[in-house]
Scaffold this motif. Structure first.
Motif, mmCIF file in Angstrom:
data_model
loop_
_atom_site.group_PDB
_atom_site.id
_atom_site.type_symbol
_atom_site.label_atom_id
_atom_site.label_comp_id
_atom_site.label_asym_id
_atom_site.label_seq_id
_atom_site.Cartn_x
_atom_site.Cartn_y
_atom_site.Cartn_z
ATOM 1 N N ALA A 66 0.936 -1.108 0.019
ATOM 2 C CA ALA A 66 -0.067 0.121 0.191
ATOM 3 C C ALA A 66 1.084 1.230 -0.047
ATOM 4 O O ALA A 66 2.040 1.051 0.675
ATOM 5 C CB ALA A 66 -1.159 -0.074 1.279
ATOM 6 N N VAL A 67 0.364 2.371 -0.756
ATOM 7 C CA VAL A 67 0.869 3.459 -0.497
ATOM 8 C C VAL A 67 0.060 4.690 -0.423
ATOM 9 O O VAL A 67 -1.135 4.428 -0.646
ATOM 10 C CB VAL A 67 1.796 3.817 -1.851
ATOM 11 C CG1 VAL A 67 3.020 2.835 -2.318
ATOM 12 C CG2 VAL A 67 0.801 4.024 -3.255
ATOM 13 N N THR A 68 0.435 5.603 0.407
ATOM 14 C CA THR A 68 -0.233 7.033 0.610
ATOM 15 C C THR A 68 0.289 7.849 -0.474
ATOM 16 O O THR A 68 1.187 8.152 -0.399
ATOM 17 C CB THR A 68 -0.158 7.289 2.109
ATOM 18 O OG1 THR A 68 -0.363 6.520 3.021
ATOM 19 C CG2 THR A 68 -0.857 8.677 2.265
ATOM 20 N N ALA A 87 -2.657 14.873 -12.021
ATOM 21 C CA ALA A 87 -2.503 15.659 -13.058
ATOM 22 C C ALA A 87 -1.390 16.530 -13.495
ATOM 23 O O ALA A 87 -0.325 16.441 -12.667
ATOM 24 C CB ALA A 87 -3.590 16.682 -12.945
ATOM 25 N N ALA A 88 -1.152 17.084 -14.601
ATOM 26 C CA ALA A 88 0.114 17.798 -15.158
ATOM 27 C C ALA A 88 0.235 18.841 -14.029
ATOM 28 O O ALA A 88 -0.747 19.462 -13.521
ATOM 29 C CB ALA A 88 0.098 18.165 -16.456
ATOM 30 N N ASN A 89 1.373 19.267 -13.511
ATOM 31 C CA ASN A 89 1.625 20.121 -12.464
ATOM 32 C C ASN A 89 1.175 19.962 -10.998
ATOM 33 O O ASN A 89 1.068 20.853 -10.224
ATOM 34 C CB ASN A 89 1.395 21.483 -12.946
ATOM 35 C CG ASN A 89 2.184 21.741 -14.305
ATOM 36 O OD1 ASN A 89 3.371 21.796 -14.399
ATOM 37 N ND2 ASN A 89 1.423 22.181 -15.424
ATOM 38 N N GLU A 90 0.304 18.858 -10.769
ATOM 39 C CA GLU A 90 -0.210 18.591 -9.642
ATOM 40 C C GLU A 90 0.824 18.102 -8.769
ATOM 41 O O GLU A 90 1.542 17.170 -8.838
ATOM 42 C CB GLU A 90 -1.357 17.685 -9.728
ATOM 43 C CG GLU A 90 -2.115 17.351 -8.344
ATOM 44 C CD GLU A 90 -3.169 16.382 -8.522
ATOM 45 O OE1 GLU A 90 -4.191 16.504 -7.630
ATOM 46 O OE2 GLU A 90 -3.078 15.411 -9.335
ATOM 47 N N ILE A 91 1.079 19.064 -7.302
ATOM 48 C CA ILE A 91 1.957 18.526 -6.393
ATOM 49 C C ILE A 91 1.361 17.375 -5.735
ATOM 50 O O ILE A 91 0.339 17.066 -5.288
ATOM 51 C CB ILE A 91 2.053 19.589 -5.457
ATOM 52 C CG1 ILE A 91 2.649 20.990 -6.190
ATOM 53 C CG2 ILE A 91 2.898 19.250 -3.946
ATOM 54 C CD1 ILE A 91 2.638 22.034 -5.271
ATOM 55 N N ARG A 92 2.414 16.451 -5.636
ATOM 56 C CA ARG A 92 1.955 14.853 -5.005
ATOM 57 C C ARG A 92 3.053 14.493 -4.124
ATOM 58 O O ARG A 92 4.542 14.751 -4.440
ATOM 59 C CB ARG A 92 1.534 14.048 -5.990
ATOM 60 C CG ARG A 92 2.580 13.611 -7.110
ATOM 61 C CD ARG A 92 3.487 12.216 -6.543
ATOM 62 N NE ARG A 92 4.660 12.097 -7.183
ATOM 63 C CZ ARG A 92 5.780 12.181 -7.123
ATOM 64 N NH1 ARG A 92 6.069 13.193 -6.267
ATOM 65 N NH2 ARG A 92 6.699 11.732 -7.802
ATOM 66 N N GLU A 93 2.856 13.727 -3.183
ATOM 67 C CA GLU A 93 3.718 12.921 -2.434
ATOM 68 C C GLU A 93 3.365 11.689 -2.096
ATOM 69 O O GLU A 93 1.912 11.337 -2.117
ATOM 70 C CB GLU A 93 3.697 13.642 -0.809
ATOM 71 C CG GLU A 93 4.823 13.114 -0.236
ATOM 72 C CD GLU A 93 4.914 13.912 1.417
ATOM 73 O OE1 GLU A 93 5.548 13.496 1.942
ATOM 74 O OE2 GLU A 93 4.048 15.001 1.404
ATOM 75 N N VAL A 94 4.340 10.673 -2.346
ATOM 76 C CA VAL A 94 4.020 9.123 -2.229
ATOM 77 C C VAL A 94 4.621 8.684 -1.131
ATOM 78 O O VAL A 94 5.932 9.000 -0.977
ATOM 79 C CB VAL A 94 4.338 8.347 -3.534
ATOM 80 C CG1 VAL A 94 4.124 6.934 -3.576
ATOM 81 C CG2 VAL A 94 3.517 9.153 -4.845
ATOM 82 N N LYS A 95 4.086 7.922 -0.285
ATOM 83 C CA LYS A 95 4.786 7.220 0.972
ATOM 84 C C LYS A 95 4.540 5.846 1.206
ATOM 85 O O LYS A 95 3.166 5.580 1.148
ATOM 86 C CB LYS A 95 4.687 8.213 1.864
ATOM 87 C CG LYS A 95 5.486 7.673 3.236
ATOM 88 C CD LYS A 95 6.648 8.662 3.621
ATOM 89 C CE LYS A 95 7.597 8.121 4.702
ATOM 90 N NZ LYS A 95 7.454 8.660 6.177
ATOM 91 N N ASN A 96 5.287 4.976 1.520
ATOM 92 C CA ASN A 96 4.778 3.703 1.972
ATOM 93 C C ASN A 96 4.962 3.808 3.453
ATOM 94 O O ASN A 96 6.243 3.716 4.020
ATOM 95 C CB ASN A 96 5.875 2.660 1.229
ATOM 96 C CG ASN A 96 5.638 1.178 2.134
ATOM 97 O OD1 ASN A 96 4.748 0.975 2.893
ATOM 98 N ND2 ASN A 96 6.258 0.198 1.298
ATOM 99 N N ASN A 97 3.779 4.024 4.076
ATOM 100 C CA ASN A 97 3.745 3.714 5.616
ATOM 101 C C ASN A 97 3.616 2.397 6.395
ATOM 102 O O ASN A 97 3.676 2.198 7.574
ATOM 103 C CB ASN A 97 2.722 4.614 6.201
ATOM 104 C CG ASN A 97 2.904 6.259 5.471
ATOM 105 O OD1 ASN A 97 3.852 6.671 6.022
ATOM 106 N ND2 ASN A 97 1.699 6.593 4.864
#
Length: 115
Positions: A66-68, A87-97
């Motif tokens: 799972a990823v957040t 989306a293009a230019n959308e700020i995102r963060e991905v993390k495996n908690n």
């Protein structure tokens, strides 16, 4: 038809990622797709990416673990076979908690210079 055997997939380093191992499954090679590329990312426990954005949209498909995924508007946990579009230019963060490796397919168009 262009075939990439998993054992022959090339590793690559993704910018602003940590504790992630990435393989290029398709793209950036003769005979591969012309409009997009496909990667496979293994997020180690505690591993992640961002926060950042790119001018290109992308699709994430989680295969295992799972990823957040967090954007300014939403935070969601994706499990096996869940997917999302960034989306293009959308700020995102991905993390495996979690405590197990999370595996995710990434599909993106080529940067403008490659298109």
């Amino acid at each position: 038809m262009n075939v990439t055997r998993f054992g022959e997939a090339q590793a690559y380093s993704a910018p602003n990622h940590f504790d992630v191992r990435a393989l290029r499954l398709q793209g950036f090679a003769p005979g591969g797709p012309e409009q997009f590329w496909v990667g496979l990312s293994h997020f180690l426990p505690g591993g992640g990416a961002g926060p950042d954005s790119s001018p290109l949209e992308k699709v994430y498909v989680v295969l295992a673990g799972a990823v957040t995924v967090k954007t300014p508007d939403r935070e969601v946990v994706l499990g096996p076979l869940d997917s999302c579009t960034i989306a293009a230019n959308e700020i995102r963060e991905v993390k495996n908690n979690g405590n197990e490796v999370a595996t995710m397919i990434v599909v993106m168009p080529y940067p403008e210079a490659k298109a």
